[in-house]
Design a protein around this motif. Structure first.
Motif, PDB file in Angstrom:
ATOM      1  N   ARG A 118     -15.447 -49.837  15.887  1.00 48.60           N
ATOM      2  CA  ARG A 118     -14.103 -50.111  16.769  1.00 48.60           C
ATOM      3  C   ARG A 118     -13.381 -49.026  17.080  1.00 48.60           C
TER       4      ARG A 118
ATOM      5  N   HIS B  77      -7.345 -53.899  12.955  1.00 50.83           N
ATOM      6  CA  HIS B  77      -8.553 -53.948  13.489  1.00 50.83           C
ATOM      7  C   HIS B  77      -8.389 -55.359  14.294  1.00 50.83           C
TER       8      HIS B  77
ATOM      9  N   GLU C 185     -17.551 -52.391   9.844  1.00 53.27           N
ATOM     10  CA  GLU C 185     -16.986 -53.018  10.891  1.00 53.27           C
ATOM     11  C   GLU C 185     -15.926 -52.473  11.537  1.00 53.27           C
TER      12      GLU C 185
ATOM     13  N   SER D 183     -15.140 -61.049  13.443  1.00 56.00           N
ATOM     14  CA  SER D 183     -14.746 -59.817  12.728  1.00 56.00           C
ATOM     15  C   SER D 183     -14.192 -60.094  11.392  1.00 56.00           C
TER      16      SER D 183
END
Length: 393
Positions: free
Chosen positions: A157, A125, A153, A81
């Motif tokens: 999530r 994150h 990205e 990530s």
């Protein structure tokens, strides 16, 4: 519910809405811990109210740390990530801060994380990846025009993203996968309408007073506002101007005032505390901000505060201007950011028509109470957190 807020600096004088949001959620019975990376400067702390300094003392500072044993199971995912984020924004530093934040979260586990601003979003994150704690973000207007390599990205999530205006939301959603829309919600910063109450309009026997406020940066258009005041005076209107704030463009603004011969009627008092803003608005007849058109300023909070105080506003065509102002009703929206001549005409017309100014001021107050009341906006944010917590239970 136990929330953990993650912000770059807390509290920040130019981001008092974050502090108000935290306090409002606490008032509604939520536990809100705040984690921050950079302390306010000594100069900023010296000018803060005691309540703001108390918030600073409560915030938990986060520095970079090495990974611990608890990080190892999810470390490969976190590394992937982090690699997809913008490498210009200190990738090793944000990873180290994510390790440190994850360690604090394991010591005092919250139900949810919530981040403000891109760097905090990236660290949050990564900490969410490492700990499994779900997270959400607030996205602000000027973020959407700057690609930090994190939006796509992050949206893969996060549970939800709240946007401070609809224009910013639509702009960003046009660049993200269609699935991002289901996670996106409009939550204005809002105004404390019980604090910013309708103020009596100054008598028209005095000069017609214009007020503006913000950091003294080029994007705010204060030089254009000074030139418009000079033109309005040349056209016979007795206009005075106060610009609240401090910044790098102060010398330029003073130079323009001297060049156009209006130094004596342009007041630059410097930084003014949030508690003092109503006093300055109360001395004025109208608020004006010919800021650069872009997402530097989507819909500045001070515009809504002036409207809540019963003042018409004159704005450049900012991306979200129409979300608060209908031209001719709550104020005016200029043809362009560079429309100095048009701005001068508006000031001349308003200076000559006190009944219209008063009517616009009443309409401005009503619009803010209807669409931008801070209490309702925080209720919306709280309901989003509650919904996601219940869905994940």
């Amino acid at each position: 519910m136990h929330l953990a807020y993650v912000v770059n600096s807390f509290p920040a004088l130019s981001e008092t809405f974050v502090a108000r949001e935290v306090e409002a959620l606490r008032d509604r019975g939520m536990r809100v811990d705040v984690y921050t990376f950079t302390p306010p400067s000594e100069a900023d702390l010296a000018t803060m109210s005691e309540s703001m300094r108390a918030l600073h003392r409560e915030a938990v500072p986060i520095g970079a740390e090495a990974p611990g044993l608890s990080d190892l199971p999810r470390l490969p995912v976190a590394l992937r990530s982090n690699a997809r984020f913008d490498h210009a924004s200190r990738p090793l530093g944000r990873l180290g801060k994510a390790f440190a934040l994850a360690r604090r979260l394991r010591q005092s586990p919250p139900d949810r994380l919530h981040a403000h601003w891109p760097y905090a979003t990236m660290v949050t994150h990564l900490a969410s990846v490492l700990t499994g704690v779900p997270y959400s973000v607030s996205i602000h207007a000027h973020e959407v025009a700057h690609e930090n390599g994190h939006f796509e990205e992050a949206f893969g999530r996060l549970d939800f993203a709240s946007f401070c205006n609809g224009a910013a939301m639509e702009y960003l959603l046009g660049r993200l996968p269609a699935s991002a829309r289901d996670k996106s919600h409009l939550v204005y910063h809002g105004v404390e309408t019980d604090r910013f109450e309708p103020l009596p309009m100054p008598a028209y026997a005095t000069p017609f007073r214009v007020v503006s406020a913000g950091r003294l940066t080029k994007t705010k258009g204060f030089d254009r506002l000074v030139r418009a005041v000079a033109l309005a005076r040349q056209r016979g209107a007795d206009v005075e101007l106060a610009i609240l704030g401090r910044g790098d463009e102060e010398a330029t603004i003073r130079s323009v005032a001297a060049e156009t011969g209006v130094s004596e009627v342009v007041d630059l008092p410097g930084w003014v505390s949030h508690d003092e803003v109503p006093t300055w608005i109360g001395r004025s007849h109208v608020f004006a901000l010919p800021a650069s058109v872009g997402f530097h300023d989507g819909l500045p909070n001070v515009v809504l505060e002036a409207m809540a105080s019963g003042r018409p506003v004159v704005l450049s065509p900012l991306p979200a201007a129409s979300e608060a102002v209908t031209p001719g009703v709550e104020g005016e929206i200029l043809q362009s950011e560079d429309d100095v001549d048009g701005l001068a005409d508006v000031l001349v017309a308003l200076a000559a028509d006190p009944e219209r100014v008063a009517e616009m001021g009443r309409a401005a107050r009503a619009r803010v109470v209807r669409d931008h009341d801070a209490g309702r906006q925080v209720e919306c944010l709280q309901s989003l957190h509650t919904r996601e917590a219940q869905a994940g239970a």
